[in-house]
Design a protein around this motif. Sequence first.
Motif, PDB file in Angstrom:
ATOM      1  N   GLN A   9       0.824  -1.204   0.000  1.00 49.30           N
ATOM      2  CA  GLN A   9       0.000   0.000   0.000  1.00 49.30           C
ATOM      3  C   GLN A   9       0.862   1.260   0.000  1.00 49.30           C
ATOM      4  O   GLN A   9       0.564   2.241  -0.690  1.00 49.30           O
ATOM      5  CB  GLN A   9      -0.922  -0.003   1.220  1.00 49.30           C
ATOM      6  N   LEU A  10       1.945   1.245   0.746  1.00 48.20           N
ATOM      7  CA  LEU A  10       2.832   2.399   0.810  1.00 48.20           C
ATOM      8  C   LEU A  10       3.514   2.632  -0.543  1.00 48.20           C
ATOM      9  O   LEU A  10       3.664   3.773  -0.991  1.00 48.20           O
ATOM     10  CB  LEU A  10       3.879   2.193   1.901  1.00 48.20           C
ATOM     11  N   ARG A  11       3.928   1.544  -1.207  1.00 47.55           N
ATOM     12  CA  ARG A  11       4.532   1.678  -2.537  1.00 47.55           C
ATOM     13  C   ARG A  11       3.516   2.249  -3.524  1.00 47.55           C
ATOM     14  O   ARG A  11       3.859   3.081  -4.372  1.00 47.55           O
ATOM     15  CB  ARG A  11       5.018   0.318  -3.047  1.00 47.55           C
ATOM     16  N   ALA A  12       2.280   1.801  -3.437  1.00 47.12           N
ATOM     17  CA  ALA A  12       1.246   2.310  -4.340  1.00 47.12           C
ATOM     18  C   ALA A  12       1.038   3.806  -4.122  1.00 47.12           C
ATOM     19  O   ALA A  12       0.960   4.585  -5.087  1.00 47.12           O
ATOM     20  CB  ALA A  12      -0.059   1.552  -4.106  1.00 47.12           C
ATOM     21  N   ALA A  25       1.408   5.533 -12.223  1.00 45.93           N
ATOM     22  CA  ALA A  25       1.871   4.732 -11.096  1.00 45.93           C
ATOM     23  C   ALA A  25       1.607   3.253 -11.335  1.00 45.93           C
ATOM     24  O   ALA A  25       2.457   2.396 -11.047  1.00 45.93           O
ATOM     25  CB  ALA A  25       1.174   5.197  -9.814  1.00 45.93           C
ATOM     26  N   ALA A  26       0.440   2.934 -11.883  1.00 46.91           N
ATOM     27  CA  ALA A  26       0.111   1.539 -12.169  1.00 46.91           C
ATOM     28  C   ALA A  26       1.067   0.968 -13.214  1.00 46.91           C
ATOM     29  O   ALA A  26       1.506  -0.182 -13.115  1.00 46.91           O
ATOM     30  CB  ALA A  26      -1.333   1.433 -12.660  1.00 46.91           C
ATOM     31  N   GLU A  27       1.423   1.786 -14.217  1.00 50.01           N
ATOM     32  CA  GLU A  27       2.364   1.338 -15.243  1.00 50.01           C
ATOM     33  C   GLU A  27       3.739   1.089 -14.636  1.00 50.01           C
ATOM     34  O   GLU A  27       4.395   0.094 -14.946  1.00 50.01           O
ATOM     35  CB  GLU A  27       2.451   2.390 -16.349  1.00 50.01           C
ATOM     36  N   GLU A  28       4.183   1.986 -13.763  1.00 48.24           N
ATOM     37  CA  GLU A  28       5.497   1.825 -13.137  1.00 48.24           C
ATOM     38  C   GLU A  28       5.564   0.566 -12.292  1.00 48.24           C
ATOM     39  O   GLU A  28       6.562  -0.171 -12.314  1.00 48.24           O
ATOM     40  CB  GLU A  28       5.820   3.049 -12.277  1.00 48.24           C
ATOM     41  N   LEU A  29       4.502   0.304 -11.527  1.00 52.56           N
ATOM     42  CA  LEU A  29       4.497  -0.837 -10.615  1.00 52.56           C
ATOM     43  C   LEU A  29       4.002  -2.120 -11.276  1.00 52.56           C
ATOM     44  O   LEU A  29       4.002  -3.176 -10.626  1.00 52.56           O
ATOM     45  CB  LEU A  29       3.632  -0.507  -9.399  1.00 52.56           C
ATOM     46  N   VAL A  31       0.940  -2.997 -12.131  1.00 54.00           N
ATOM     47  CA  VAL A  31      -0.282  -3.522 -11.506  1.00 54.00           C
ATOM     48  C   VAL A  31      -1.475  -2.909 -12.223  1.00 54.00           C
ATOM     49  O   VAL A  31      -1.366  -1.895 -12.914  1.00 54.00           O
ATOM     50  CB  VAL A  31      -0.343  -3.199  -9.994  1.00 54.00           C
ATOM     51  N   ALA A  32      -2.622  -3.512 -12.048  1.00 52.30           N
ATOM     52  CA  ALA A  32      -3.840  -3.003 -12.673  1.00 52.30           C
ATOM     53  C   ALA A  32      -4.282  -1.722 -11.982  1.00 52.30           C
ATOM     54  O   ALA A  32      -4.101  -1.544 -10.765  1.00 52.30           O
ATOM     55  CB  ALA A  32      -4.946  -4.047 -12.612  1.00 52.30           C
ATOM     56  N   HIS A  33      -4.861  -0.824 -12.767  1.00 52.80           N
ATOM     57  CA  HIS A  33      -5.329   0.464 -12.235  1.00 52.80           C
ATOM     58  C   HIS A  33      -6.293   0.286 -11.060  1.00 52.80           C
ATOM     59  O   HIS A  33      -6.115   0.918 -10.007  1.00 52.80           O
ATOM     60  CB  HIS A  33      -5.980   1.248 -13.381  1.00 52.80           C
ATOM     61  N   PRO A  34      -7.327  -0.581 -11.155  1.00 51.87           N
ATOM     62  CA  PRO A  34      -8.250  -0.744 -10.017  1.00 51.87           C
ATOM     63  C   PRO A  34      -7.549  -1.272  -8.769  1.00 51.87           C
ATOM     64  O   PRO A  34      -7.888  -0.877  -7.649  1.00 51.87           O
ATOM     65  CB  PRO A  34      -9.294  -1.741 -10.535  1.00 51.87           C
ATOM     66  N   ALA A  35      -6.586  -2.183  -8.958  1.00 58.94           N
ATOM     67  CA  ALA A  35      -5.872  -2.733  -7.798  1.00 58.94           C
ATOM     68  C   ALA A  35      -5.073  -1.643  -7.091  1.00 58.94           C
ATOM     69  O   ALA A  35      -5.032  -1.587  -5.855  1.00 58.94           O
ATOM     70  CB  ALA A  35      -4.947  -3.864  -8.243  1.00 58.94           C
ATOM     71  N   LEU A  36      -4.440  -0.769  -7.873  1.00 50.96           N
ATOM     72  CA  LEU A  36      -3.669   0.327  -7.271  1.00 50.96           C
ATOM     73  C   LEU A  36      -4.582   1.274  -6.509  1.00 50.96           C
ATOM     74  O   LEU A  36      -4.280   1.701  -5.387  1.00 50.96           O
ATOM     75  CB  LEU A  36      -2.909   1.082  -8.371  1.00 50.96           C
ATOM     76  N   SER A  37      -5.708   1.603  -7.099  1.00 53.19           N
ATOM     77  CA  SER A  37      -6.664   2.481  -6.438  1.00 53.19           C
ATOM     78  C   SER A  37      -7.159   1.869  -5.129  1.00 53.19           C
ATOM     79  O   SER A  37      -7.291   2.566  -4.108  1.00 53.19           O
ATOM     80  CB  SER A  37      -7.836   2.756  -7.378  1.00 53.19           C
ATOM     81  N   GLN A  39      -5.522  -0.268  -3.213  1.00 53.50           N
ATOM     82  CA  GLN A  39      -4.437  -0.231  -2.238  1.00 53.50           C
ATOM     83  C   GLN A  39      -4.336   1.141  -1.572  1.00 53.50           C
ATOM     84  O   GLN A  39      -4.117   1.237  -0.354  1.00 53.50           O
ATOM     85  CB  GLN A  39      -3.112  -0.583  -2.926  1.00 53.50           C
ATOM     86  N   ILE A  40      -4.529   2.190  -2.348  1.00 56.64           N
ATOM     87  CA  ILE A  40      -4.452   3.539  -1.781  1.00 56.64           C
ATOM     88  C   ILE A  40      -5.633   3.788  -0.849  1.00 56.64           C
ATOM     89  O   ILE A  40      -5.484   4.361   0.243  1.00 56.64           O
ATOM     90  CB  ILE A  40      -4.394   4.583  -2.905  1.00 56.64           C
ATOM     91  N   LYS A  41      -6.820   3.348  -1.230  1.00 60.27           N
ATOM     92  CA  LYS A  41      -7.984   3.499  -0.355  1.00 60.27           C
ATOM     93  C   LYS A  41      -7.814   2.703   0.938  1.00 60.27           C
ATOM     94  O   LYS A  41      -8.200   3.166   2.019  1.00 60.27           O
ATOM     95  CB  LYS A  41      -9.250   3.058  -1.089  1.00 60.27           C
TER      96      LYS A  41
END
Length: 300
Positions: A9-12, A25-29, A31-37, A39-41
């Motif tokens: 979550q901190l990396r996201a 950010a999703a491209e860099e990591l 990961v899928a856009h919804p998954a990144l969102s 993690q931040i939530k």
Amino acid sequence: MRRLPPLTQLRAFEAAARHESLSRAAEELNVAHPALSRQIKDLEAWLGCTLFTRHNRGLMLTDAGRAYRDAAVAAFDLIEGATGLLRAAPPVAGRSRLILSVEPSFAQRWLIPRLGDFRARHPEVEVVVDATRVAADFRKGGADLGIRYGSGPWPGLQAQLLSVVVNFPVCAPQLAARLPTDPARLLEGDLLLEEMDMPWHCWFRAAGVAVTAPLRGTRFYDAGNAIDSALAGQGLALGDTILAADDVAAGRLVRPYPQTAIYDAYHLVAPAPHFRRPPVKAFVEWVTATMQAFQQQRGD
């Protein structure tokens, strides 16, 4: 026991805050856009505060988010620097490795002829030269240091000026006598061109010539190849005080026109922690001093 949020979550958050974009950010990591969102939530729920405000145009950091971003970026920079020092462990006892990502023309025409001096001064450093036009991915360990032409921006990287570049036309000595004395007449013939015409446009402006139509000639994607073509007597190329200097000094190329123009510069680029690595620090000190001595000898 340390009370820290989940690292994923901190990396996201750190990536999204640094880019201020979920997509990048999703491209860099990877990961899928919804998954990144998500993690931040989850991180916001864990912290009990809002880090971003979300709107149609994307993300905007809250005051708490900006403060947390600064702390997270600094912490990841420290970890990245420490990781780099470990990954740069010597391949053999007593040696360390330095991977340089360098534009091919700069490597061929300036760096490589002088690199033996660095190796003699620092035998403990194993140098790997990656001569490529593709910018290194520092986060994936693609390089320790880059030397790039331009003014950026280079997001997430620290840039240190190495040298301003002064441009001027060059050609083989046997061709100079056949060139027109009026620079404006050069537009009537073919030139040895690079990928971008802007450096030539800058020079024509310095010569008082208005360019109103596309430039004509043979085009090269690498500036060094255009100079090689000029050395072969095939036309007039736009040289400069770095790439063409040795050939001009040796008389292999001449400068048929006195006008000069400044278009851009070479920079040393890398994440800030890289500049603290011993092999990088040694190379930066050497290349900076070598460039300064080169310029003084040339009379810049």
